[in-house]
Design a protein around this motif. Structure first.
Motif, PDB file in Angstrom:
ATOM      1  N   TYR A  16       0.802  -1.223   0.000  1.00 49.99           N
ATOM      2  CA  TYR A  16       0.000   0.000   0.000  1.00 49.99           C
ATOM      3  C   TYR A  16       0.830   1.267   0.000  1.00 49.99           C
ATOM      4  O   TYR A  16       0.332   2.329  -0.287  1.00 49.99           O
ATOM      5  N   SER A  17       2.096   1.181   0.378  1.00 50.26           N
ATOM      6  CA  SER A  17       2.891   2.387   0.577  1.00 50.26           C
ATOM      7  C   SER A  17       3.894   2.602  -0.548  1.00 50.26           C
ATOM      8  O   SER A  17       4.526   1.667  -1.013  1.00 50.26           O
ATOM      9  N   TRP A  18       4.061   3.839  -0.942  1.00 55.50           N
ATOM     10  CA  TRP A  18       5.053   4.223  -1.925  1.00 55.50           C
ATOM     11  C   TRP A  18       6.261   4.855  -1.240  1.00 55.50           C
ATOM     12  O   TRP A  18       7.173   5.318  -1.883  1.00 55.50           O
ATOM     13  N   VAL A  19       6.244   4.882   0.071  1.00 51.75           N
ATOM     14  CA  VAL A  19       7.343   5.406   0.876  1.00 51.75           C
ATOM     15  C   VAL A  19       7.739   4.307   1.856  1.00 51.75           C
ATOM     16  O   VAL A  19       6.881   3.696   2.477  1.00 51.75           O
ATOM     17  N   ALA A  20       9.048   4.046   1.981  1.00 49.74           N
ATOM     18  CA  ALA A  20       9.499   2.981   2.873  1.00 49.74           C
ATOM     19  C   ALA A  20      10.829   3.361   3.521  1.00 49.74           C
ATOM     20  O   ALA A  20      11.523   4.276   3.064  1.00 49.74           O
ATOM     21  N   VAL A  21      11.170   2.659   4.568  1.00 50.67           N
ATOM     22  CA  VAL A  21      12.417   2.883   5.300  1.00 50.67           C
ATOM     23  C   VAL A  21      13.602   2.827   4.336  1.00 50.67           C
ATOM     24  O   VAL A  21      13.662   1.970   3.460  1.00 50.67           O
ATOM     25  N   GLY A  22      14.521   3.766   4.521  1.00 46.59           N
ATOM     26  CA  GLY A  22      15.743   3.815   3.728  1.00 46.59           C
ATOM     27  C   GLY A  22      15.675   4.712   2.522  1.00 46.59           C
ATOM     28  O   GLY A  22      16.709   5.072   1.954  1.00 46.59           O
ATOM     29  N   GLN A  23      14.476   5.108   2.098  1.00 48.19           N
ATOM     30  CA  GLN A  23      14.385   5.980   0.933  1.00 48.19           C
ATOM     31  C   GLN A  23      14.877   7.386   1.291  1.00 48.19           C
ATOM     32  O   GLN A  23      14.794   7.816   2.435  1.00 48.19           O
ATOM     33  N   PRO A  24      15.406   8.114   0.298  1.00 52.25           N
ATOM     34  CA  PRO A  24      16.024   9.410   0.570  1.00 52.25           C
ATOM     35  C   PRO A  24      15.025  10.536   0.816  1.00 52.25           C
ATOM     36  O   PRO A  24      13.910  10.529   0.311  1.00 52.25           O
ATOM     37  N   VAL A  25      15.491  11.500   1.597  1.00 58.77           N
ATOM     38  CA  VAL A  25      14.791  12.762   1.811  1.00 58.77           C
ATOM     39  C   VAL A  25      15.829  13.848   1.563  1.00 58.77           C
ATOM     40  O   VAL A  25      16.927  13.809   2.117  1.00 58.77           O
ATOM     41  N   LYS A  26      15.503  14.818   0.706  1.00 63.07           N
ATOM     42  CA  LYS A  26      16.454  15.860   0.334  1.00 63.07           C
ATOM     43  C   LYS A  26      15.838  17.231   0.518  1.00 63.07           C
ATOM     44  O   LYS A  26      14.673  17.442   0.181  1.00 63.07           O
ATOM     45  N   LEU A  37      20.620  16.034   3.411  1.00 62.91           N
ATOM     46  CA  LEU A  37      20.079  14.736   3.015  1.00 62.91           C
ATOM     47  C   LEU A  37      19.726  13.929   4.247  1.00 62.91           C
ATOM     48  O   LEU A  37      20.373  14.057   5.284  1.00 62.91           O
ATOM     49  N   GLY A  38      18.731  13.100   4.126  1.00 66.48           N
ATOM     50  CA  GLY A  38      18.344  12.199   5.194  1.00 66.48           C
ATOM     51  C   GLY A  38      17.743  10.949   4.595  1.00 66.48           C
ATOM     52  O   GLY A  38      17.681  10.798   3.376  1.00 66.48           O
ATOM     53  N   ARG A  39      17.295  10.078   5.450  1.00 67.41           N
ATOM     54  CA  ARG A  39      16.648   8.835   5.026  1.00 67.41           C
ATOM     55  C   ARG A  39      15.417   8.610   5.898  1.00 67.41           C
ATOM     56  O   ARG A  39      15.382   9.005   7.060  1.00 67.41           O
ATOM     57  N   ILE A  40      14.425   7.960   5.334  1.00 66.65           N
ATOM     58  CA  ILE A  40      13.234   7.601   6.095  1.00 66.65           C
ATOM     59  C   ILE A  40      13.628   6.513   7.085  1.00 66.65           C
ATOM     60  O   ILE A  40      14.329   5.562   6.738  1.00 66.65           O
ATOM     61  N   GLU A  41      13.186   6.683   8.330  1.00 68.51           N
ATOM     62  CA  GLU A  41      13.533   5.773   9.414  1.00 68.51           C
ATOM     63  C   GLU A  41      12.336   4.914   9.806  1.00 68.51           C
ATOM     64  O   GLU A  41      11.205   5.206   9.429  1.00 68.51           O
ATOM     65  N   ASN A  42      12.600   3.869  10.590  1.00 68.55           N
ATOM     66  CA  ASN A  42      11.524   3.041  11.120  1.00 68.55           C
ATOM     67  C   ASN A  42      10.515   3.904  11.856  1.00 68.55           C
ATOM     68  O   ASN A  42      10.871   4.936  12.423  1.00 68.55           O
ATOM     69  N   GLY A  43       9.292   3.465  11.874  1.00 68.62           N
ATOM     70  CA  GLY A  43       8.235   4.209  12.526  1.00 68.62           C
ATOM     71  C   GLY A  43       7.430   3.335  13.466  1.00 68.62           C
ATOM     72  O   GLY A  43       7.930   2.344  13.991  1.00 68.62           O
TER      73      GLY A  43
END
Length: 100
Positions: A16-26, A37-43
């Motif tokens: 269902y999700s198009w965003v997941a842990v480890g993907q980049p954030v700029k 730069l950052g990365r998506i973390e566990n939630g």
């Protein structure tokens, strides 16, 4: 929804999700220069959704920033807006800011 209880750790919403842990954030400035730069973390699970976190530290100075999460288009923000907590929904394959 994910077989976990409220508050349990999660990494994405399988299927269902198009965003997941480890993907980049700029975060970039108006000219497109990358400032952080950052990365998506566990939630955690909340209300049947997986709430993922990210944090990007950027230098103060620009009045406007562009935030890019995963492969979604950049979203413009004023400097004071980035100093607050931002929330998004990726329901349906689009990343939508949530007010409040």
């Amino acid at each position: 929804m994910y077989g976990d209880s409220q508050g349990a750790s999660c990494g994405d919403s399988p299927g269902y999700s198009w965003v997941a842990v480890g993907q980049p954030v700029k975060v970039s400035d108006e000219q497109g220069k990358t400032l952080g730069l950052g990365r998506i973390e566990n939630g955690y699970i909340k209300g049947g959704s997986c709430i993922l976190k990210f944090q990007v530290l950027v230098p103060k100075g620009p009045q406007f920033y562009n935030l890019t999460v995963a492969n979604f288009p950049a979203m413009p923000y004023r400097a004071d807006e980035l100093d607050t907590r931002l929330s998004f929904s990726d329901y349906g394959g689009s990343l939508t800011p949530i007010q409040g």
